[in-house]
Design a protein around this motif. Structure first.
Motif, short mmCIF file in Angstrom:
data_model
loop_
_atom_site.label_atom_id
_atom_site.label_comp_id
_atom_site.label_asym_id
_atom_site.label_seq_id
_atom_site.Cartn_x
_atom_site.Cartn_y
_atom_site.Cartn_z
N UNK A 1 77.13 -27.90 -74.20
CA UNK A 1 77.69 -26.57 -74.49
C UNK A 1 77.60 -26.22 -75.96
N UNK A 2 76.88 -27.03 -76.71
CA UNK A 2 76.68 -26.84 -78.15
C UNK A 2 77.96 -27.03 -78.95
N UNK A 3 78.90 -27.77 -78.37
CA UNK A 3 80.11 -28.11 -79.10
C UNK A 3 79.86 -29.40 -79.88
N UNK A 4 80.37 -29.45 -81.12
CA UNK A 4 80.18 -30.63 -81.94
C UNK A 4 81.00 -31.78 -81.38
N UNK A 5 80.33 -32.86 -81.09
CA UNK A 5 81.01 -34.04 -80.58
C UNK A 5 81.37 -34.97 -81.75
N UNK A 6 80.39 -35.19 -82.64
CA UNK A 6 80.64 -36.05 -83.80
C UNK A 6 79.68 -35.62 -84.90
N UNK A 7 80.13 -35.63 -86.13
CA UNK A 7 79.28 -35.24 -87.25
C UNK A 7 79.70 -36.01 -88.49
N UNK A 8 78.81 -36.04 -89.44
CA UNK A 8 79.08 -36.71 -90.70
C UNK A 8 78.20 -36.15 -91.81
N UNK A 9 78.63 -36.29 -93.04
CA UNK A 9 77.88 -35.75 -94.16
C UNK A 9 78.10 -34.25 -94.30
N UNK A 10 77.43 -33.65 -95.25
CA UNK A 10 77.59 -32.22 -95.53
C UNK A 10 76.23 -31.55 -95.43
N UNK A 11 76.11 -30.61 -94.47
CA UNK A 11 74.87 -29.87 -94.32
C UNK A 11 74.76 -28.82 -95.42
N UNK A 12 73.51 -28.58 -95.87
CA UNK A 12 73.27 -27.54 -96.87
C UNK A 12 73.54 -26.19 -96.24
N UNK A 13 74.37 -25.37 -96.89
CA UNK A 13 74.78 -24.08 -96.33
C UNK A 13 73.89 -22.93 -96.79
N UNK A 14 73.47 -22.92 -98.04
CA UNK A 14 72.69 -21.79 -98.56
C UNK A 14 71.52 -22.32 -99.37
N UNK A 15 70.49 -22.84 -98.71
CA UNK A 15 69.35 -23.36 -99.45
C UNK A 15 68.59 -22.23 -100.15
N UNK A 16 67.95 -22.59 -101.27
CA UNK A 16 67.19 -21.60 -102.04
C UNK A 16 65.93 -21.18 -101.30
N UNK A 17 65.43 -22.05 -100.43
CA UNK A 17 64.20 -21.72 -99.70
C UNK A 17 64.15 -22.54 -98.43
N UNK A 18 63.70 -21.91 -97.35
CA UNK A 18 63.60 -22.57 -96.05
C UNK A 18 62.23 -22.26 -95.47
N UNK A 19 61.53 -23.30 -95.01
CA UNK A 19 60.23 -23.12 -94.37
C UNK A 19 60.23 -23.94 -93.09
N UNK A 20 59.85 -23.31 -91.98
CA UNK A 20 59.73 -24.01 -90.70
C UNK A 20 58.34 -24.60 -90.61
N UNK A 21 58.27 -25.92 -90.45
CA UNK A 21 56.99 -26.61 -90.40
C UNK A 21 56.38 -26.52 -89.01
N UNK A 22 55.05 -26.49 -88.98
CA UNK A 22 54.34 -26.34 -87.71
C UNK A 22 54.07 -27.74 -87.15
N UNK A 23 55.12 -28.32 -86.54
CA UNK A 23 55.01 -29.59 -85.84
C UNK A 23 55.70 -29.44 -84.50
#
Length: 882
Positions: free
Chosen positions: A324-346
């Protein structure tokens, strides 16, 4: 039909050139305004000036007054346009003469589109002055001014063309003629030649610039010398520039290949890590239980433990979500506002982020045998990639690695060493050419010299990063690359100027009037002969001395006054005077010479009657006044004493060598006698007391016996080594293939029971001592056989190549090898790189190889790696080239 003067031909060419370019601007045809893409265009005003100048050259001269008025008007128009544009350059402002709207369509890099270059401005300003003054020359200085101005126009054209030949903007970013279009430079050169042809129709133009012949010849010679020096300098630096550019391009391409490979490997590694986090069977079971609501807390705890373990392994952040896309467990800190984002073709389509450094974010769906159980969001730092983007060591101060993607007809690029922030730029540079990054994102790769997104000339290597949808460019500013050449060019230009000046002065000194030349020749002759260290004596056909220099005075003791007018026999011992007189008469009668034209050693006599050895060369020369003879001689008393001393020393050395040889054999005999005693008593002890000896005692006896044998081999090798330095070489044509075959046959006992693969190439014959060369091959092949003994299959390769007039032979094996830091000891006496327990030997074989090869005029060296084999090289002279 009367042939048209060249000025009219030049005028027609200039009108055609200017009219064509004006048409190109009007119809917006790029090929008509610039010769090649990237070249500077000829602006509209320049084309207009060529039309005006060409029209002036086409004006008929039949009506002198009309010709004068027309050329003055056209020359004035040229001068006004050039002065107006020159004011714009000096004041750095737009005075409304550039026709900027007419040039906007070209998208040229010039910040002032339509503005004539400063070099072209100077050329047309001088052209206008020439057209105005040429018909009004009344005084010689006015004619000289017209000539100099014409020469200046041609010089601007030549320098403009030279700029394109040597890519001057790369060498000198502020090159004065960098903005001169190539067809503008050619047009100025044609204009200069046309103007010269035009003013030579006037009376003053036909008067030579220099009244004296020697001045005219000097000027022409200096011009030719300057042209040759300029051509040689241009050719040399064009070659040097091309080589530097190729070297830097290859270096940049190698760096690009290395960095793209590393980038792909890092991305693949991080994706593998993310997939590992997404395929943990226990996590999938825990998530399935948690989603059903039957968790007693242990499943969540297990998932959290997995998250913690991945964080310890270097993940920046990790989160597991259920179906259901509910967080079960997490750790660390995700980057919230990166200066640049590129989706790789893989396949997993991860995101490449920049937040003070590169990060890779993966979102992977979790599935088990029953279906989807959730997703995992993983974020991993790419520290190595961040360092890679920031570290351009080895690429200079302006080296830069650019990493970009294309979106909405723009390039979006990650920060790097020169740009601390993410930035975007257009797909083309200021000249309208595709940027190297644009080419890379289109799947192309290579090296190019172009302008980058900063409008700077660069040498750039470009290429895509696999199929990730990213491109990479590694580049360095051309100004930095060519700085050493630029500095050297400035020195060479100065030297060329000195060469031209020096050559001109030399030429001038050689073409003086005959009287001056004769006087100078006599002065030079006197200066040379009177300062010479050798005696110079001349005599006439009767053998009377007519010249006696200062060195002759010093050597013989006579003054020139005493010697002049005396017979040559004055300087000879009495026993040689009669033979000299007979030989002199025979030569005058038959012209058959015994000493003329040769260098001989004779005996002379000085004023005190003392005899001394001399070296003499005699020449005969003839004039209208008869035969004359000149002798150049030197006192070789000191040299003779040195030769006698050398002969004595040589005899002493030969005696010492014989004594050394006798000593060697004596020492050999004296050493062998006690060795035979030790060996004999050891055998007696073994026979008589062997049964009573324990195991240690028998081992001691075996050690003594083996040591005696090793000492014997060492004595034999020492004698051989000593012999190779003394024995006379008996040189003949030697077949190396036969020597190798014989050596292998003689060493067959050492290869019995072993698997040895021989690879023998075609080997040329050489000129040398057959016995010595056979010893070389025997030692080298024996070495290879010995040191490949631990190998199950020994491989020994023998070959030869021709390099720099030498034959380079080699023996390569896959044996034990050695550490190259000990290579300098390899060919020394008693030098061994392995313990005797591993490989037997005396340490003299390779020293013998070097001594033999050195006596044949060759060299020896070796290359190896521990446990990977060794290659031994030696060179011999190539008899095929002698």
């Amino acid at each position: 039909m009367k042939r048209a003067p060249f000025s009219a031909i030049a005028g027609a060419l200039l009108v055609l050139l200017g009219g064509t370019v004006m048409l190109g601007w009007w119809m917006q045809l790029s090929p008509l305004v610039r010769v090649l893409p990237g070249f500077a265009p000829m602006v509209f005003n320049t084309a207009l000036c060529f039309v005006l100048a060409g029209s002036a050259l086409l004006t008929p001269v039949s009506d002198a007054q009309q010709h004068e008025r027309v050329t003055a008007v056209l020359g004035g128009a040229l001068a006004i346009i050039a002065t107006w544009v020159l004011a714009e350059h000096l004041l750095q402002t737009d005075l409304g003469i550039d026709w900027a709207p007419l040039h906007d369509w070209l998208h040229d890099s010039d910040p002032n589109p339509g503005r004539m270059s400063s070099g072209a401005v100077c050329g047309f300003l001088m052209s206008g002055a020439v057209l105005i003054l040429a018909t009004r020359v009344r005084r010689p200085w006015m004619g000289a001014v017209v000539r100099l101005l014409t020469l200046g126009i041609g010089a601007i054209g030549v320098l403009g063309l030279v700029g394109y030949l040597v890519s001057a903007p790369l060498l000198f970013p502020q090159y004065l003629f960098v903005g001169v279009a190539v067809h503008t430079a050619a047009g100025l050169l044609v204009l200069a030649v046309g103007l010269r042809s035009a003013w030579r129709r006037f009376e003053w133009g036909r008067v030579p610039l220099f009244a004296r012949d020697d001045d005219r010849i000097t000027f022409v010679g200096a011009t030719i010398l300057a042209a040759v020096a300029l051509a040689a300098g241009i050719a040399s630096f064009a070659i040097l520039q091309g080589r530097v550019q190729t070297l830097v391009g290859d270096n940049a391409l190698a760096a690009l290949t290395r960095r793209t490979d590393m980038f792909r490997d890092l991305i693949e590694l991080r994706e593998v890590n993310a997939r590992i986090a997404a395929t943990r069977p226990a996590v999938l079971r825990n998530l399935r239980v948690i989603h059903t609501g039957r968790d007693d807390g242990s499943n969540i705890a297990n998932v959290k433990a997995v998250v913690d373990s991945f964080l310890k392994q270097g993940f920046n952040a990790l989160a597991y979500h259920d179906a259901d896309d509910e967080v079960v467990a997490s750790g660390g800190a995700f980057v919230q506002a990166p200066a640049m984002v590129v989706t790789l073709v893989t396949p997993d389509k991860p995101e490449l982020l920049w937040d003070g450094g590169f990060l890779l974010r993966d979102r992977i769906r979790l599935r088990d045998s029953t279906g989807e159980v959730g997703t995992v969001l993983a974020e991993q730092p790419l520290t190595a990639l961040t360092r890679l983007a920031q570290d351009m060591s080895g690429m200079g101060a302006t080296g830069e690695m650019v990493l970009c993607m294309s979106r909405q007809e723009r390039l979006h690029c990650f920060p790097n060493q020169l740009n601390p922030r993410a930035f975007s730029t257009s797909l083309v540079n200021v000249a309208g050419e595709l940027l190297p990054m644009t080419r890379a994102l289109r799947g192309e790769s290579g090296v190019i010299v172009t302008r980058d997104y900063r409008a700077q000339n660069v040498v750039a290597a470009y290429g895509p990063i696999g199929n990730l949808g990213l491109g990479m460019v590694v580049k360095i500013d051309a100004a930095e690359i060519f700085q050493p050449i630029r500095e050297q060019l400035q020195i060479v230009i100065g030297l060329l100027l000195l060469l031209v000046a020096g050559g001109t002065l030399l030429l001038r000194s050689q073409i003086r009037p005959l009287a001056t030349n004769l006087r100078e020749s006599r002065e030079q002759f006197r200066a040379v002969t009177e300062t010479a260290s050798d005696a110079i004596i001349s005599a006439d056909g009767q053998g009377t001395i007519i010249y006696f220099n200062q060195a002759a005075e010093r050597i013989f003791g006579y003054s020139a006054r005493e010697a002049l007018g005396e017979p040559l026999t004055l300087l000879m011992p009495e026993r040689f005077q009669q033979p000299h007189a007979l030989g002199f008469q025979r030569f005058l009668a038959t012209r058959q010479a015994r000493i003329i034209g040769k260098t001989l050693e004779l005996v002379a006599r000085n004023k005190d009657g003392k005899e001394f050895p001399i070296e003499i060369s005699v020449a005969n020369w003839t004039t209208a006044n008869g035969n004359f003879f000149t002798a150049i001689l030197r006192d070789i008393t000191s040299r003779k004493k040195a030769e006698d001393a050398l002969t004595t020393r040589t005899a002493e050395l030969e005696t010492v060598n014989r004594e050394l040889e006798a000593f060697s054999y004596s020492v050999s005999h004296d050493l062998r006698a006690p060795l035979r005693h030790v060996d004999g008593f050891s055998d007696m002890l073994r026979e008589e007391c062997g049964p009573a000896l324990n195991q240690a005692g028998r081992r001691y006896l075996d050690t003594i016996t083996e040591s005696v044998k090793q000492m014997g081999r060492l004595i034999d090798d020492l004698l051989m080594f000593s012999k190779m330095g003394r024995v006379e070489m008996r040189q003949s044509q030697v077949s190396i293939s036969d020597l190798v075959a014989e050596a292998i046959q003689e060493l067959s006992s050492e290869t019995n029971g072993r698997r040895v693969e021989w690879e023998i190439q075609s080997l040329p014959g050489v000129w040398g001592d057959r016995a010595m060369l056979k010893q070389v091959w025997a030692n080298l092949l024996s070495n290879s056989i010995k040191y490949t003994r631990p190998r199950g299959s020994a491989k020994i390769r023998i070959g030869c190549s021709r390099k720099n007039g030498e034959l380079e032979f080699y023996v390569q094996d896959n044996g034990a090898g050695f550490d190259m830091k000990y290579a300098d000891k390899l060919f020394g006496v008693f030098q061994r790189l392995h313990r005797a327990e591993e490989f037997e030997g005396t340490g003299i074989g390779l020293a013998n190889v070097r001594r033999i090869v050195t006596r044949h005029g060759g060299r020896t060296w070796a290359e190896a790696k521990p446990d990977e084999g060794a290659t031994f090289y030696f060179t011999l002279r190539d008899s095929a080239e002698e």
